[in-house]
Each structure stands twice: as C-alpha cells, then as structure tokens.
Design a protein around this motif. Structure first.
Motif, PDB file in Angstrom:
ATOM      1  N   ASP A  37      27.007  40.843  13.304  1.00 53.79           N
ATOM      2  CA  ASP A  37      26.850  40.816  11.785  1.00 53.79           C
ATOM      3  C   ASP A  37      28.300  40.602  11.191  1.00 53.79           C
ATOM      4  N   TYR A  85      20.763  36.025  18.034  1.00 59.07           N
ATOM      5  CA  TYR A  85      21.647  36.718  17.231  1.00 59.07           C
ATOM      6  C   TYR A  85      23.104  36.597  17.524  1.00 59.07           C
ATOM      7  N   TRP A 137      22.979  42.848  13.693  1.00 55.97           N
ATOM      8  CA  TRP A 137      22.966  41.546  14.080  1.00 55.97           C
ATOM      9  C   TRP A 137      22.513  40.323  13.030  1.00 55.97           C
ATOM     10  N   ARG A 138      22.688  39.164  13.288  1.00 57.23           N
ATOM     11  CA  ARG A 138      22.663  38.223  12.222  1.00 57.23           C
ATOM     12  C   ARG A 138      21.713  36.931  13.129  1.00 57.23           C
TER      13      ARG A 138
END
Length: 311
Positions: A25, A22, A10-11
């Motif tokens: 990714d 989030y 997750w980003r």
C-alpha cells in the motif's frame, strides 16, 4: 472474470489470465515496488480465453508445486542453484516470533517475490513433438522455424530439447513465436544466450526429476528477470500444469498416441473439450465448462502434485 481480492496492506495493480499482482500500500503511484505479492487464482484459460467456472483449489495446487520446484532448482535436486524471485515471507515481530507477510485470505495461493526487470521473452522448451509444434511440423518439417528430422510422429521424443522462444504480447493479444535471432534483436546477444542456456538446463533437470516419478515433461515455458545486480532470475510460476505438459510415462511407452489422447496431467482436458465445443473462429464468449470437465481437471492437477512430491 472474478474480481481480485481486497487484501489489507496491499494494492492490486494487475491481473493476468490466472494471477493477480499486488504491491505494498505504501508504494507511491507510478513508483517501482521492491517486493510484490503474486496470487494464483482458480481461473483457467485456453485459446487465450479465461473460462468459467474455475478449477477448485487450482491456485493452491499451482503455488504449492511452484514452491516445490523453486526449492528443487535452488539445489534441492543436487544441481547448481538457479536464482529465483522468492522473497522472505515472514518477519520477526515485537515478540520475536515470525509473522507472515502474506494475508490470511490468500495463504497457500500467494508468493511474496522480489521485483525484477522482467524480460519480454517467454522461454519455451520442447522435448517432445506435440501441440502447435506438431501442427507446424506436419506442414513444414520445422518447429518454430527449427528444422527437425523426417518421419516424426505426434508425441515423439525429439532428438534433443529445443528452445523455441515467444515474444510476450500485451494483455489481450496473442504471444508471438519468434526465432532466436529475433530474441537477440529484442534483448541483446548476451541475455538471449543466457535465457536459452538457463531454460535448457532447467528443462533437463526437471525432465529427469519427472522421469523418476513416472512422468514425462513434454514441454514447458519459463519467465526470467534481472535483479538489481544483473543476475538472471527465474520468476513467475515454474513447471506447473498450467505452464507445462506432463504425460504418464507408461502410457507413452505403450504408444498411446496421438499425444492429445495420452494420459496427461495438465489442462489438456480443458483444451480438448473447448476445441470440440467452440468452433473456429472462436469469437465472443466461450462456453461454460461442464462439471465433469472441471472435476476431471482438478483431479489431474492434484494427482500430478501427489506423484511429483511423494518420496
């Protein structure tokens, strides 16, 4: 403010006063994600400021209560299903066993949700006269421009719940109370009517549930988005002590007013302390919360969860 956690897969893309957001990714920069991870922190805010220290286990308590209410409003209370933004948080692995999509580091405080076209309206419903509504009523006899009967006192039940929307301000700015007519200008007549009807329905159902558990839901706020099919969908947190005022029903019936001194199950303890400890115009850094305020607030949050969810 505490830095958001680094989560595998997750980003981090955004942090509000309490929640961190989030996306997977694999989501390209600037692209819309089809699902998101919403993580509730232990941060607490008042007067539009994030305070230190946080409230221990607050993120878990908020998430647990939101999930409980989403389930109730999806038909668990016997009423019509209110669509919500929750996504499936498990998938089947190669061994045909369910595997959680939520990282272990935030288990219990995170929700996997579907991405929505969020509406820029904070949908506030008030069933009782208190807080900023009481302050306005004393001056003008209105709440958010809505005329009320004369002779009401702080903490009184309103003749009927009222919808008092606010325009969601950018991060760092104050939300702006607006009229229903202004809501129509912002989102259109159809969406405005749907927001009002859904908010009043949810409040009425939730207030009935709270009453069954010896509690009063004085006021609350909701957020909604539209899904890909245009379905109005309940999102964010719902009916938590961060987004709502809960009072003890017995204390209210005994006339323990004004409402600010009533037995409350929300962050009113924090608001009251900060109002006295941090004089207007409240510029610069707010003072740190004392240990006893943190402990009492944590206990109130836990008691609300226990009272609402017990059989």
């Amino acid at each position: 403010m505490t830095e958001p956690a680094s989560l595998p897969g997750w980003r981090h893309v955004y942090s509000g006063k309490v929640r961190d957001l989030y996306v997977p990714d694999a989501t390209p920069d600037g692209a819309a994600a089809d699902r998101m991870l919403v993580v509730a922190s232990d941060r607490v805010s008042a007067f539009d400021q994030v305070l230190e220290p946080g409230i221990p286990d607050k993120g878990v308590l908020l998430t647990t209560l939101s999930l409980w209410w989403f389930d109730r409003l999806a038909g668990g209370d016997g009423g019509p299903r209110i669509p919500n933004h929750l996504g499936a948080d498990h998938v089947l692995g190669a061994d045909d066993e369910p595997h959680s999509l939520i990282p272990a580091a935030v288990t219990g405080r995170a929700m996997l949700v579907r991405a929505l076209d969020m509406q820029p309206i904070e949908c506030v419903v008030r069933g009782y006269l208190t807080g900023s509504g009481w302050a306005e009523y004393q001056q003008t006899g209105t709440v958010c421009g809505i005329p009320l009967v004369e002779g009401l006192r702080n903490g009184d039940r309103l003749p009927e719940p009222i919808f008092t929307p606010a325009f969601k301000a950018p991060m760092g700015a104050h939300d702006e109370n607006i009229s229903f007519e202004r809501t129509v200008e912002l989102v259109g007549a159809d969406i405005a009517e749907r927001l009002r009807a859904a908010s009043l329905e949810i409040y009425t159902r939730a207030a009935k549930t709270a009453e069954e558990h010896g509690l009063i839901l004085a006021d609350t706020k909701f957020e909604f988005g539209l899904d890909a099919d245009g379905v109005l969908t309940l999102a964010d947190e719902v009916l938590t002590p961060d987004s709502s005022r809960y009072w003890d029903a017995d204390a209210w019936r005994q006339g323990e007013t004004p409402a600010e001194r009533m037995a409350s199950f929300d962050k009113q303890i924090v608001r009251d302390w900060l109002a006295n400890a941090w004089a207007p115009p409240r510029e610069g850094e707010p003072p740190a919360l004392p240990d006893d305020i943190v402990t009492r607030t944590s206990a109130r949050y836990a008691e609300l969860l226990e009272r609402l969810t017990r059989a």
